[in-house]
Every structure is written in structure tokens, then in C-alpha cells.
Write an enzyme that holds these catalytic residues in place. Structure first.
Site, short mmCIF file in Angstrom:
data_model
loop_
_atom_site.label_atom_id
_atom_site.label_comp_id
_atom_site.label_asym_id
_atom_site.label_seq_id
_atom_site.Cartn_x
_atom_site.Cartn_y
_atom_site.Cartn_z
N ASP A 1 37.18 -15.41 38.95
CA ASP A 1 36.25 -16.14 39.36
C ASP A 1 36.64 -17.40 40.22
O ASP A 1 38.01 -17.07 40.72
CB ASP A 1 35.24 -16.83 38.48
CG ASP A 1 33.92 -16.90 38.66
OD1 ASP A 1 33.60 -17.90 39.68
OD2 ASP A 1 33.13 -16.10 38.42
N HIS B 1 31.62 -22.80 39.58
CA HIS B 1 30.87 -21.39 38.92
C HIS B 1 31.71 -20.76 38.00
O HIS B 1 31.40 -20.53 36.82
CB HIS B 1 31.10 -20.67 40.17
CG HIS B 1 30.28 -18.99 40.27
ND1 HIS B 1 30.99 -18.29 39.44
CD2 HIS B 1 29.01 -18.76 40.41
CE1 HIS B 1 30.06 -16.89 39.77
NE2 HIS B 1 29.01 -17.52 40.09
N SER C 1 25.56 -13.80 37.79
CA SER C 1 26.72 -14.20 37.45
C SER C 1 26.61 -14.73 36.10
O SER C 1 27.72 -14.84 35.48
CB SER C 1 27.26 -15.39 38.28
OG SER C 1 27.55 -14.93 39.70
#
Length: 759
Positions: free
Chosen positions: A148, A224, A537
Site C-alpha cells: 500500500d 491509506h 480498500s
């Protein structure tokens, strides 16, 4: 914020990737170069140093000197397979592609990121003395690889209180970098932290297109990766909320598991996640000893085929799965239209997103005492004001002063016109009637609230039939429990599978709406270190945490067996027994193209009774059935000679998936499935079929008897249609039951009397 979010090969495994257009001066002439991936297949040497040396020799023979070879090479892939990424001109790439040991050369491409009550909702309360969470010891010592955008290591979600020593099998590392000290920031929870950026630079190591605000280390700037990692395996943190909502204890799905972060996504102007970095990270993760990999990354449509040279996630996942490492990927955030699901290879566990049984709604009380519960959350003082309706933003004149303005909008661009006028006219609030979106929007201070068109029509009618319409806007409240129906999120990618319509995608669904987890404190609204995010996600690491628990109690199960356990035990209803529906342009009951097998049910997945197993050879036969040529299949194989497909080639219907999807039914078809008993040794399973509308299903045999000598049994399914014209997809199910286990696979069948005819 919604963002989305291979295996070892032998003599013919080749990689793909890395395009960065650069101008390089060589020999006094400007020359355009790109990062290319040269895929060589199976390793020649067990020693990684010798493998890299062979890559440099190949480049030296191409470029003419050791110096040029050393400056050109970006990555050496030397663990799960052999290959390298290097700065090459198009002419050089073409020349090296003709080398007899080279399987394939491809340029780099870019992927995108796909973006508590979650685990209690799924039946995994840490206060319950029984169940998967306890049996798995909270995922103790399972290692989750997270590809990620990096990690915020100071987050309390990565504290290592109560954890034992790092597992001895771990071979990875923490790498120092900007504002990242491996001795300080890695611990017994965050045991690995690597970052990959070489292919983003020009050959002269300048102009990576990474802004100065990004951290040149495993520390993340994009909010994220931290959210994803903490959702999968974050430690217990109490008194957490996001924007004052969702107060409680937050944790990951497997709070006892270890986390290894591989930063492959960067804050850049022209693409976040480079394929050369993704494939290198997957190669390292295999060698490091991770037990599973979660990747909340994908590409916008069109979807790439399983063996497409640009589909690095598919290639890398095949390598991993061949090594016994399950790979989970996000189904993408391009729903709700059909054919929008991503990461469609059958060896990947593809995850869809659902809502939870919790939402934060703003009460809107009209002057006639009707109260509407707005979709968005307002935090602020109570507002009591007159109501007015406008068709366009330019109708907000001085007459709107002190009033709440209601408007119908169809695009996000219209919002800015209203907002820019809002302060000028000194209105008290804005209410937008618009399409439903599954993203938590919080309006703090200024009342800017969204409702759906039905609610908007109710308010419009009240305004038109009342001489002095008024409204009271109260601060948002939290709704929990069965009142809040579970649905597949509007943004979640939908099937059918665009590339291999015989393969059901997505595979499974999990909560991915307003998921509270760790974030970077630099993100607006996440100053306390936690934030509510939505996206596939977020759903993907939820399932990754559950797979970590399953690996802890069933370490010998293959990736396919783990996927089968998830799919065959999933639920088509929410935890309160209510049907799950699908959010979109119109609402409908969810079907397999929305959520695969259904909503994940972790406690049942731990004891599925039977599993539909498959391995690398099964996937190769599927690629043969898909009419891919043998050279391409060899690239994604573990053999050192050209792979030969059987003659005749097998049927795509016979891949041993925990689902049956028939996209082109005209004449009767017969297919085979095989189940492996992982439950009580002496078991008898009876058949229960719910056929799709207008479809006849015949199964032989209709009883399966297992004992100490019989662990696997096959059955044949014959499917025929009564439809006389091309139909839509109809859905059903096939279940084997022994009275305590219900092993259910979804059926998706479409009649095509005239193939490819659509009107």
C-alpha cells in the site's frame, strides 16, 4: 475518501512493467527511456546474489559496459521468479526481448489505491469466550503483508503490548528512511517496513515526480496504508472515535498478527502505484515469509486479462499462491454498474464492500412535525429557520438570508456553485437532494446536508403546500442495530467478470463503509489519529484479518481451500436475518455479482465441512481452457520447459471453483466439481438445489459418503434451459448438507440462444 484499493515460475516466467518516460543523455544525444520489466521465468540460482549477477551480465551484453548496466537496472527479481526492471530505450527493449532466455518485456504501468464495530458485527467479539477469534489466539504470529502507501508507525494501532517474540521464520527487514528509524519505529507488531521507488526516477536519479511533502521512506503521506494495515491486524485501542462518532475500542481483524508493510504507492502527479514496484514488493514478501498478502490496489477499466503483460497483480499473485500464500485484492470502486469488478483472476480472493449496521444521521424536522433522517452527518448547534427551494444556485439571493435552502442536484460540480453563494447571502444551511452515496460525509459548523430524491420530494411538497415552511436541523445521532439494513455499497465493483465470465467475481463481501481505523494525524479530521474511510480498500483488509485467523487454526489449508471456506459459508442475510440489498441507481436484492458468496461469516468459515480445493496446475488448465497460448501460460507457470496444454483442451466450467457461472447456455452442459472433507471423518452429505429461474439442474450423485479412506469425492452437474430467447442472468444455489454444515455455492446462469446478441 474512496480509492481503490504469481507465483514462482520456472524457465518461463516473465514480468512486466515500469513505464517512466525520461530523457537521458547518452553519448551526447538525448534519448527517451522507459523503465521496462524483463521477465525471465524460473530462477537459475538459489543464491539471490548470483541471480542478480546474471541479470547484470545480460544488461552488460546489451548496453556494452558494467557501468551502464549498473546504472540502468532498477530492480532484480530473484526470489519467487527471475527477472529485472531497467531503464531502456524502446530499441533496447526490443533487442533484449529477442534474447533466448527472455520470456517477455513490458513497460511500467500504474495502479490506484481503492479505499469500530466491524468485527463485532461479523460475530467476532473479543469478549466472547468461544469462536474463531479465541481459537486462533487472535491470529498470533501470523504475518500479514500489506502492499500500500506505507504506514504511520507511531499510531497506537501498532503498539506491541502483550506480543511475544517475532516469529523465527520471518526473514524480512525494516529499512531506515526519511523520518523513519527502524530501531524506533518497528517493533513486535510492525515487524517489516520496506519502500520501493526506484522505477519512479529517471535514470540519472532525478525528477521522480514525487512532491517534497512525501516521505522518502516507509512512512506514508497518503492516508491509506495505515488505515488498511490497522484494519487487518491493528492492536486494541480504547476510546477511539472519528469526528466524534463511533466511540469505542478499535482493533484489527487479527489483533495478534504481525504486520509487514511494503510501500509501493506514492503521492505523485501521474500515478500512485508503479507496477515494477508492486511486483518487486510481492517478490520480497514471498521471500520474507509472509502468510498472506493484502493489496487494496487496482486499475480503472478496461480490466486486464489474467495473463496480460500489464497485469502485475495477477502475475505476482500467481507466484504467491503457488507458494501457498493467499492474496486478497479489492474489487474496485467503479460500481454500481455491471462489469466493473477488478482483480478478476481466479486465484485471487476478490472482495466487495458492504455497509455496517451503523450510520450517523441528521434529524430534519419539518414544521408539520415530520422528521426525516438525512444521509449525511451534521455536527453543530441546532438550527431553526424558514425553508426555501431554489432550482439553481443563482436563485440564492438576499432573500435566502437566515433561511435553509433546498436544491436538487445531479452532479458534484453543482455543489460548488451553491457553496460559493452560501456565505455571500448568509443562508443558515444547505440541503441537497441527490443520488445516494455510501460515503460518510460530516458537516461541521456549516450545515451542508445531503438527502436522497425521495426525501427531497417530501420536503419540496411540504414547501409548496405551506405558506411559511420551517425546519429544525439537529446534530447527528448514531443509529445501530437492525434498523440500519446491510447493503452492498453503491461504489463496490460489480460482476459479471469482463475477462473470464465463467469465473464469478467478486468472491466475498465484507464491511467497507465508514470503517474507523488508524490514519495519519496529518489528514484533516484525523488529528487524533483515527478516521472513517469507505471503499473496497477498507473491505479487503477486513477479510485479510479473517484469513489470518483461519490460517492460524488451519495452517495446512491451501489458498483455494481458504477462499472456498469463505465463499461456501457466507451469508445472504445480515446478522439480524434481514436480506442484504444492493445500492445503485435502483435498489434490489443483492445477487452473486454484487457480493459473490455473500457477507463473510468468519466463525462458520472456520468449520466449513467441505472445501473446493485447487492448485497451480488447476489454474494452468483453466488458462488452457481459456485458449491462451502455451507460451503465455508458461510465463505464469513453475516449469522450466514449454507448458503443453492437453488435447482437447479442458472446459472452463471445470475449474474447481466454489461457484458455477454459465454465461452462454444453449445446449445442455455438464461440469464437474470435487469436494474435500475437512469436517468429521465419517460424514454423509445430502444435496439441496435452488435452481435459477427457467433452469434445470441435475446432480450425480446426490449423496456424498466420506470415511477414513474417502477424503475427496467428485460430482457432475448437468444444466439445461427452458428459455426460448436470450435471458438475463438468473441466480440459484447448490448446497451439500450433513445437518450441521451447509456448504453452499452460488449458481449464475444466462441463456444465450444467439450468442453475443444484445439489444
Amino acid at each position: 475518501r474512496k480509492k481503490m484499493s504469481s507465483q514462482v515460475s520456472w524457465l518461463v516466467f516473465w514480468v512486466m512493467i515500469v513505464v517512466v518516460i525520461l530523457n537521458i543523455v547518452e553519448g551526447g544525444a538525448d534519448e527517451e527511456t522507459k523503465v521496462h520489466i524483463v521477465y525471465l521465468g524460473e530462477k537459475e540460482h538459489n543464491d539471490p546474489k548470483l541471480e542478480t549477477a546474471s541479470h547484470l551480465r545480460m544488461l552488460e551484453s546489451l548496453l556494452g559496459s558494467k557501468k551502464d548496466a549498473s546504472e540502468s537496472i532498477v530492480h532484480s527479481y530473484r526470489h519467487g521468479f527471475s527477472g529485472f526492471a531497467a531503464h531502456l530505450t524502446d530499441a533496447q527493449a526490443k533487442k533484449i526481448s529477442e534474447h533466448p532466455n527472455v520470456v517477455q518485456v513490458t513497460p511500467n504501468v500504474y495502479y490506484e489505491l481503492q479505499t469500530t464495530r466491524t468485527f463485532d458485527y461479523l460475530g467476532l467479539s473479543h469478549s466472547t469466550p468461544k469462536g474463531l477469534l479465541r481459537d486462533a489466539k487472535m491470529g498470533e504470529d501470523v504475518i500479514i503483508g500489506v502492499l500500500d502507501s506505507g504506514v504511520w508507525p507511531e499510531s497506537e494501532s501498532f503498539n506491541d503490548k502483550g506480543l511475544g517474540p517475532i516469529p523465527k521464520r520471518w526473514k524480512g527487514m525494516c529499512i531506515d528512511g526519511e523520518d523513519f528509524d527502524s530501531k524506533k519505529h518497528c517493533n513486535k507488531k510492525l515487524i517489516g517496513a520496506r519502500y520501493y521507488m526506484e522505477s519512479l526516477f529517471r535514470k540519472n536519479k532525478t525528477d521522480s515526480r514525487i512532491p517534497d511533502t512525501e516521505y522518502m521512506s516507509a512512512r506514508e503521506k497518503l492516508p491509506h496504508g495505515t488505515h488498511v494495515a490497522s484494519t487487518a491486524a491493528g492492536s486494541f485501542v480504547s476510546n477511539v472515535s472519528a469526528n466524534g462518532f463511533g466511540v469505542g475500542t478499535v482493533r484489527g481483524g487479527a489483533p495478534g498478527a504481525r504486520i509487514a508493510v511494503y510501500k509501493v504507492c506514492w503521492q505523485r502527479r501521474d500515478g500512485s502505484c508503479a507496477s515494477a514496484e508492486i511486483i518487486k514488493a510481492m517478490d520480497d514478501a514471498i521471500a520474507d515469509g509472509v502468510d498472506l498478502i493484502t493489496i487494496s490496489i487496482g486499475r480503472p477499466n478496461p480490466t486486464l486479462s489474467e495473463i496480460d503483460a500489464y497485469n502485475q497483480i495477477s502475475y505476482g499473485a500467481f507466484h504467491a499462491v503457488a507458494n501457498g500464500i493467499p492474496v486478497l485484492s479489492a474489487g474496485g470502486n467503479f460500481g454500481p454498474n455491471d462489469y466493473t469488478v477488478q482483480n478478476i483472476a481466479p486465484w485471487i480472493i476478490t472482495v466487495a464492500a458492504t455497509s455496517l449496521d451503523r450510520w450517523y444521521s441528521t434529524p430534519l424536522t419539518l414544521g408539520n412535525n415530520i422528521t426525516l433522517m438525512a444521509r449525511s452527518a451534521y455536527k453543530g448547534s441546532e438550527i431553526q429557520a424558514e425553508l426555501m427551494f431554489v432550482y439553481r444556485a443563482n436563485e440564492m439571493t438576499s432573500a435566502a438570508k437566515g433561511k435553509v435552502v433546498v436544491a436538487f442536484i445531479t452532479t458534484d460540480n453543482e455543489v460548488m456553485d451553491y457553496v460559493s453563494t452560501f456565505s455571500t447571502v448568509e443562508a443558515s444551511g444547505l440541503i441537497f437532494a441527490t443520488k445516494r452515496e455510501d460515503d460518510l460525509k460530516v458537516s461541521e459548523g456549516m450545515a451542508m446536508i445531503t438527502i436522497d430524491y425521495e426525501q427531497g420530494a417530501t420536503i419540496f411538497k411540504y414547501i409548496r403546500t405551506t405558506s411559511s415552511p420551517t425546519i429544525k436541523i439537529s446534530s447527528a445521532i448514531t443509529l445501530n442495530g437492525p434498523l440500519v439494513a446491510t447493503k452492498v455499497a453503491e461504489f463496490s465493483g460489480r460482476g459479471p467478470n469482463t475477462i473470464s465470465p465463467y469465473v464469478l467475481k467478486p468472491d466475498i463481501a465484507a464491511p467497507g463503509v465508514a470503517i474507523v481505523a488508524a490514519s495519519t494525524p496529518e489528514k484533516m479530521g484525523a488529528e487524533d489519529g483515527f478516521y472513517a474511510e469507505s471503499g473496497t480498500s477498507m473491505a479487503t483488509p477486513v477479510v485479510a484479518g479473517l484469513v489470518a485467523l483461519l490460517r492460524a487454526v488451519h495452517p495446512d489449508w491451501s489458498p483455494a481451500a481458504l477462499k472456498s471456506a469463505l465463499v461456501t459459508t457466507a451469508s445472504q442475510t445480515d446478522p439480524y436475518g434481514e436480506p442484504i440489498f444492493s445500492e445503485g441507481l435502483t435498489r434490489k436484492l443483492a445477487d452473486p455479482f454484487d457480493f459473490g458468496g455473500g457477507l463473510v461469516n468468519p466463525n462458520k468459515a472456520a468449520d466449513p465441512g467441505l472445501v473446493y480445493d485447487a492448485g497451480a496446475e488447476d489454474y494452468r488448465l483453466f488458462l488452457c481452457a481459456s485458449n491462451y497460448d502455451e507460451v503465455h501460460i508458461t510465463r505464469i507457470s513453475r516449469i522450466n520447459t514449454l507448458y503443453r496444454c492437453p488435447s482437447p483442451r479442458p472446459s472452463m466450467l471445470d475449474l474447481n471453483l466454489p461457484s458455477i457461472t454459465i454465461p452462454f447456455l444453449k445446449e445442455d452442459v455438464t461440469l464437474t466439481r470435487t469436494v474435500t472433507n475437512v469436517g468429521p471423518v465419517d460424514s454423509v452429505y445430502k444435496l439441496v438445489v435452488e435452481p435459477p429461474l427457467g433452469i434445470k439442474i441435475s446432480v450425480t450423485p446426490n449423496t456424498l459418503l466420506f470415511n477414513s479412506n474417502v477424503k475427496k469425492l467428485s460430482f457432475k452437474v448437468t444444466v439445461s434451459t427452458t428459455h426460448k430467447a436470450n435471458s438475463i442472468y438468473y441466480f440459484g444455489s447448490l448446497t451439500w448438507t450433513d445437518g450441521s454444515h451447509n456448504v453452499t455455492i452460488p449458481l449464475s446462469v444466462r441463456t444465450q440462444m444467439l450468442k453475443y446478441f444484445s439489444y
